[in-house]
Write a protein that holds these residues in place. Sequence first.
Motif, PDB file in Angstrom:
ATOM      1  N   VAL A   1     -11.340   1.511   5.197  1.00 40.55           N
ATOM      2  CA  VAL A   1      -9.988   1.740   5.031  1.00 40.55           C
ATOM      3  C   VAL A   1      -9.347   0.928   5.968  1.00 40.55           C
ATOM      4  N   THR A   2      -9.561   1.064   7.267  1.00 45.18           N
ATOM      5  CA  THR A   2      -8.761   0.568   8.093  1.00 45.18           C
ATOM      6  C   THR A   2      -8.833  -1.268   8.127  1.00 45.18           C
ATOM      7  N   ASP A   3     -10.047  -1.596   7.839  1.00 42.46           N
ATOM      8  CA  ASP A   3     -10.045  -3.034   7.492  1.00 42.46           C
ATOM      9  C   ASP A   3      -9.082  -3.477   6.346  1.00 42.46           C
ATOM     10  N   ILE A   4      -9.251  -2.870   5.382  1.00 39.46           N
ATOM     11  CA  ILE A   4      -8.269  -3.180   4.303  1.00 39.46           C
ATOM     12  C   ILE A   4      -6.856  -2.948   4.508  1.00 39.46           C
ATOM     13  N   VAL A   5      -6.419  -2.020   5.227  1.00 40.23           N
ATOM     14  CA  VAL A   5      -5.163  -2.069   5.741  1.00 40.23           C
ATOM     15  C   VAL A   5      -4.600  -3.299   6.618  1.00 40.23           C
ATOM     16  N   ILE A   6      -5.480  -3.469   7.344  1.00 41.11           N
ATOM     17  CA  ILE A   6      -5.181  -4.735   8.264  1.00 41.11           C
ATOM     18  C   ILE A   6      -4.897  -5.914   7.668  1.00 41.11           C
ATOM     19  N   HIS A   7      -5.801  -6.133   6.637  1.00 41.45           N
ATOM     20  CA  HIS A   7      -5.950  -7.288   5.826  1.00 41.45           C
ATOM     21  C   HIS A   7      -4.507  -7.078   4.910  1.00 41.45           C
ATOM     22  N   ALA A   8      -4.018  -6.173   4.405  1.00 42.48           N
ATOM     23  CA  ALA A   8      -2.880  -6.198   3.697  1.00 42.48           C
ATOM     24  C   ALA A   8      -1.736  -6.735   4.553  1.00 42.48           C
ATOM     25  N   LYS A   9      -1.687  -6.157   5.931  1.00 39.26           N
ATOM     26  CA  LYS A   9      -0.536  -6.497   6.753  1.00 39.26           C
ATOM     27  C   LYS A   9      -0.620  -8.187   6.940  1.00 39.26           C
TER      28      LYS A   9
ATOM     29  N   SER B   1       4.840  -3.520   2.537  1.00 37.15           N
ATOM     30  CA  SER B   1       4.830  -2.061   3.147  1.00 37.15           C
ATOM     31  C   SER B   1       3.354  -1.418   3.054  1.00 37.15           C
ATOM     32  N   ILE B   2       3.238  -0.706   4.267  1.00 39.46           N
ATOM     33  CA  ILE B   2       2.010   0.166   4.300  1.00 39.46           C
ATOM     34  C   ILE B   2       2.481   1.575   4.648  1.00 39.46           C
ATOM     35  N   ILE B   3       2.038   2.471   3.711  1.00 43.22           N
ATOM     36  CA  ILE B   3       2.651   3.878   3.957  1.00 43.22           C
ATOM     37  C   ILE B   3       1.419   4.799   3.964  1.00 43.22           C
ATOM     38  N   ALA B   4       1.164   5.449   4.933  1.00 38.74           N
ATOM     39  CA  ALA B   4       0.219   6.512   5.118  1.00 38.74           C
ATOM     40  C   ALA B   4       0.374   7.857   4.498  1.00 38.74           C
ATOM     41  N   TRP B   5      -0.631   8.452   3.796  1.00 34.03           N
ATOM     42  CA  TRP B   5      -0.470   9.775   3.428  1.00 34.03           C
ATOM     43  C   TRP B   5      -0.886  10.634   4.321  1.00 34.03           C
ATOM     44  N   ALA B   6      -0.140  11.634   4.797  1.00 33.24           N
ATOM     45  CA  ALA B   6       1.018  12.097   4.511  1.00 33.24           C
ATOM     46  C   ALA B   6       1.744  12.714   5.918  1.00 33.24           C
TER      47      ALA B   6
ATOM     48  N   ILE C   1       0.935  -1.336  -0.110  1.00 34.12           N
ATOM     49  CA  ILE C   1       0.045  -0.024   0.095  1.00 34.12           C
ATOM     50  C   ILE C   1       0.939   1.180  -0.171  1.00 34.12           C
ATOM     51  N   GLY C   2       0.924   1.985  -0.938  1.00 30.79           N
ATOM     52  CA  GLY C   2       1.667   3.108  -1.299  1.00 30.79           C
ATOM     53  C   GLY C   2       1.072   4.260  -0.687  1.00 30.79           C
ATOM     54  N   GLU C   3       0.029   4.288  -0.497  1.00 24.63           N
ATOM     55  CA  GLU C   3      -0.762   5.442   0.204  1.00 24.63           C
ATOM     56  C   GLU C   3      -1.941   5.029   0.783  1.00 24.63           C
ATOM     57  N   TRP C   4      -2.170   5.392   1.882  1.00 29.69           N
ATOM     58  CA  TRP C   4      -3.729   5.447   2.303  1.00 29.69           C
ATOM     59  C   TRP C   4      -4.148   6.382   3.567  1.00 29.69           C
ATOM     60  N   GLY C   5      -5.411   6.761   3.597  1.00 27.40           N
ATOM     61  CA  GLY C   5      -5.806   7.762   4.562  1.00 27.40           C
ATOM     62  C   GLY C   5      -7.123   7.457   4.946  1.00 27.40           C
ATOM     63  N   LEU C   6      -7.383   8.415   5.935  1.00 25.79           N
ATOM     64  CA  LEU C   6      -8.824   8.170   6.516  1.00 25.79           C
ATOM     65  C   LEU C   6      -9.373   9.565   6.275  1.00 25.79           C
ATOM     66  N   ARG C   7     -10.680   9.477   5.966  1.00 32.49           N
ATOM     67  CA  ARG C   7     -11.399  10.786   5.944  1.00 32.49           C
ATOM     68  C   ARG C   7     -12.831  10.399   6.484  1.00 32.49           C
ATOM     69  N   PRO C   8     -13.203  10.656   7.720  1.00 32.88           N
ATOM     70  CA  PRO C   8     -14.280  10.272   8.369  1.00 32.88           C
ATOM     71  C   PRO C   8     -15.707  10.636   7.682  1.00 32.88           C
ATOM     72  N   TYR C   9     -15.703  11.720   6.828  1.00 31.34           N
ATOM     73  CA  TYR C   9     -17.012  11.984   6.296  1.00 31.34           C
ATOM     74  C   TYR C   9     -17.199  11.566   4.880  1.00 31.34           C
TER      75      TYR C   9
END
Length: 192
Positions: free
Chosen positions: A136-144, A150-155, A122-130
Amino acid sequence: MMNEWSSHRLSSIDYANAYNQAIALVRTVYNGDIIIDIPGYAQEINKAVNASSLLIDKEGYINKLIFSVHIYPMGFQTKSEPGSVSELVSESESESEELEKIHWLTSNDLDILLTTGRPCMIGEWGLRPYHKPDNVTDIVIHAKNIGFLSIIAWAWNGDGNDLNMMTPSWNDDPTATEFTESDYFYRIIDYL
């Protein structure tokens, strides 16, 4: 190699052809791993899978091309290749008609990307509650859990504004020399 290069309308073949030219050029001066964003702002997983066998690297270089996917709320891929559907978004279509042409990214999509046999990250990921859907967090956990490199958060501090991990942002104070963690930093740090 190219950040979020190409729209959702780019075909798998055109994606592979463009990257093959870039890969060949880079290989004249560099022999290490090359991270390449998948098509469609790094969200078109099915197109990356279709293009994977068309990507050409230097002979003997196995698994040196790393697929990078970007995960955000509202991240999606189109349900078919360009040419088989009309424009993705048309002024004459209703919102429900537009939504029928897309597939919201899910954890299962990452499993599909791994079927290429290429290393993935995951070259970028981010959270926007609106924004919804907010998986997103489920997908990031699954990737790990499935072995993404690698899991890289923006920014850390960039053009992310509400996605900046530090404050002040360079947009607000480009000459700042001291930074503190933003609220966003504490929302994402446990997922890295």
